[in-house]
Design an enzyme around this catalytic site. Structure first.
Site, short mmCIF file in Angstrom:
data_model
loop_
_atom_site.label_atom_id
_atom_site.label_comp_id
_atom_site.label_asym_id
_atom_site.label_seq_id
_atom_site.Cartn_x
_atom_site.Cartn_y
_atom_site.Cartn_z
CD GLU A 43 -2.91 1.30 0.34
OE1 GLU A 43 -2.51 1.52 -0.82
OE2 GLU A 43 -4.10 1.30 0.65
CG ASP A 44 -0.81 4.76 -1.68
OD1 ASP A 44 -1.49 4.18 -0.80
OD2 ASP A 44 -1.32 5.54 -2.50
CG ASP A 47 -5.11 9.19 5.88
OD1 ASP A 47 -4.40 9.87 6.63
OD2 ASP A 47 -6.17 9.63 5.39
CG PHE A 104 -3.14 15.35 0.64
CD1 PHE A 104 -3.99 14.35 1.10
CD2 PHE A 104 -2.84 15.40 -0.72
CE1 PHE A 104 -4.56 13.43 0.22
CE2 PHE A 104 -3.40 14.49 -1.60
CZ PHE A 104 -4.26 13.50 -1.14
NE ARG A 140 -2.56 7.85 -9.73
CZ ARG A 140 -3.19 7.50 -8.61
NH1 ARG A 140 -2.50 7.15 -7.56
NH2 ARG A 140 -4.51 7.51 -8.54
P1 IMP Z 1 -7.03 4.94 4.57
O1 IMP Z 1 -8.11 3.97 4.32
O2 IMP Z 1 -7.56 6.19 5.22
O3 IMP Z 1 -5.87 4.37 5.33
O4 IMP Z 1 -6.59 5.47 3.16
C1 IMP Z 1 -5.53 5.04 2.45
C2 IMP Z 1 -5.58 5.65 1.06
O5 IMP Z 1 -5.88 7.03 1.12
C3 IMP Z 1 -4.24 5.58 0.40
O6 IMP Z 1 -4.08 4.40 -0.35
C4 IMP Z 1 -4.28 6.80 -0.50
O7 IMP Z 1 -4.88 6.49 -1.74
C5 IMP Z 1 -5.15 7.78 0.19
N1 IMP Z 1 -4.36 8.80 0.92
C6 IMP Z 1 -4.30 8.99 2.25
N2 IMP Z 1 -3.49 10.00 2.57
C7 IMP Z 1 -2.99 10.45 1.41
C8 IMP Z 1 -2.04 11.48 1.06
O8 IMP Z 1 -1.47 12.21 1.91
N3 IMP Z 1 -1.79 11.64 -0.25
C9 IMP Z 1 -2.36 10.88 -1.23
N4 IMP Z 1 -3.23 9.90 -0.96
C10 IMP Z 1 -3.55 9.70 0.35
MG MG Z 2 -4.60 4.91 -2.81
#
Ligand code: IMP
Ligand code: MG
Length: 181
Positions: free
Chosen positions: A98-99, A102, A151, A164
């Site tokens: 996963e990137d 969050d 962000f 990207r």
């Molecule tokens: P989570 O379900 O809130 O953990 O969301 C994870 C996803 O939110 C990541 O795979 C990203 O696609 C997106 N995301 C969360 N924070 C960022 C950020 O700072 N920049 C870009 N994408 C983000």
């Molecule tokens: Mg994502």
């Protein structure tokens, strides 16, 4: 530097070095087992590409797309599979790539769905982690960098499908996303 970027948080060189170290940690942890790396589209693509090239053992990979933020910078709180893997994961060791973690909502909802398919194990490798934002309980097995609640874009991460392809991780100028709120 791209004009929409406030500052570079993680340079190309730091990314390269840390991903290489993560590959060593992953290799040690899976001691001799073949892996199936599942990248969560689209943000993980560049991380996955760099990671698998540093793994000395056979590693297959596949991709899955789950519902995303769209234009918003906030998580929607629910996840659905928009595009599924084609590999059979029964009895296999899975590494989810996963990137960024969050809120943790995406993976904490996705992992139980994958476990229903009887993999031998499921672990998580996240390039970035924003622990301050966590609202779901999730254990991340391998983390690249812990970052503050800002962000970020680049190295696969986007805002509205842009940025990207930046080779570094940069903090996006808030004026860019505030414009469309
Ligand atoms: P989570 O379900 O809130 O953990 O969301 C994870 C996803 O939110 C990541 O795979 C990203 O696609 C997106 N995301 C969360 N924070 C960022 C950020 O700072 N920049 C870009 N994408 C983000
Ligand atoms: Mg994502």
């Amino acid at each position: 530097m791209h004009p929409d970027i406030q500052r570079i948080l993680i340079s190309e060189k730091e990314l390269y070095e840390r991903v290489k170290d993560m590959a060593a940690e992953i290799t040690a942890s899976f001691s001799g087992k073949d892996l199936l790396v599942i990248g969560i589209l689209k943000g993980s693509v560049i991380f996955l590409a760099d990671l698998v090239r540093q793994l000395p053992r056979p590693a297959a990979f596949d991709f899955m797309k789950v519902s995303s933020y769209g234009l918003s910078t906030e998580s929607s709180g629910s996840v659905s599979i928009l595009c599924d893997i084609t590999e059979n994961i029964s009895g296999r060791h899975i590494l989810l790539a996963e990137d960024i973690i969050d809120t943790g909502q995406t993976l904490s909802r996705l992992i139980p769905l994958l476990r229903q398919r009887n993999p031998a194990s499921v672990k998580v490798a996240a390039l970035l982690d924003k622990p301050e934002r966590r609202t779901a309980s999730l254990s991340v097995d391998f983390t690249g960098f812990t970052i503050p609640d800002e962000f970020v874009v680049g190295y696969g991460l986007d805002y509205a499908e842009q940025y990207r392809n930046l080779p570094y991780i940069g903090v996006l100028k808030p004026s860019i996303y505030q414009r469309s709120l």
